[in-house]
Design a protein around this motif. Structure first.
Motif: not given
Length: 164
Positions: A153-157, A159-164
């Motif tokens: 979950y931490k890595s998925v989260r 990655n999402r923040e990096i994409e923003k």
């Protein structure tokens, strides 16, 4: 409670008015949950648990081989109450605006109750049907699965923040 602690800590990342509003809302929610459900439930369980145990005579076979499961279960229940006390400490800190733990640490701490409750339930359900060794192996595998899920979950989260 830990879920609200997590959200309250993450509100620190917001700016200005949003941060203030979120903290005020989470404080209201935490107080309602703590004083309306969590604390009364813990107190009632602490009162009625021993009453039921002594009324049903379970205390008489606590220290014999057949009652070993109940003794181990009670150890996990004591650990759950220690967890409850730790939550109260975090609750008081956050009400004062003190945020000592990261949201990641609180996510892990959130799963401690799950681990304890699974152990308590398994001990109540399977009693002597399962060996102690297999019970510990199962609990360790469950803990590994939970911690892996938190890490994923931490890595998925992230990655999402990096994409923003």
């Amino acid at each position: 409670m830990p879920r609200l602690f997590i959200y309250n800590v993450e509100a620190e990342n917001k700016s200005g008015e949003a941060k203030k509003i979120l903290h005020e809302q989470f404080e209201i929610m935490m107080k309602r949950l703590w004083y309306g459900i969590t604390l009364p439930s813990a107190v009632l369980t602490l009162i009625f648990g021993p009453i039921v145990m002594f009324d049903q005579g379970w205390n008489k076979f606590l220290f014999v081989e057949a009652g070993r499961w109940l003794l181990i279960k009670l150890v996990f229940v004591i650990l759950l109450y220690l967890y409850f006390i730790s939550l109260h400490k975090i609750f008081r800190q956050q009400i004062k605006g003190i945020y000592k733990y990261s949201s990641q640490q609180l996510r892990i701490w959130n799963e401690v109750a799950t681990i304890l409750l699974v152990a308590i339930t398994m001990l109540a359900v399977v009693k002597q049907s399962m060996s102690f060794v297999w019970g510990i192996v199962g609990l360790v595998l469950f803990i590994i699965a939970l911690m892996s899920a938190i890490k994923i979950y931490k890595s998925v989260r992230s990655n999402r923040e990096i994409e923003k």
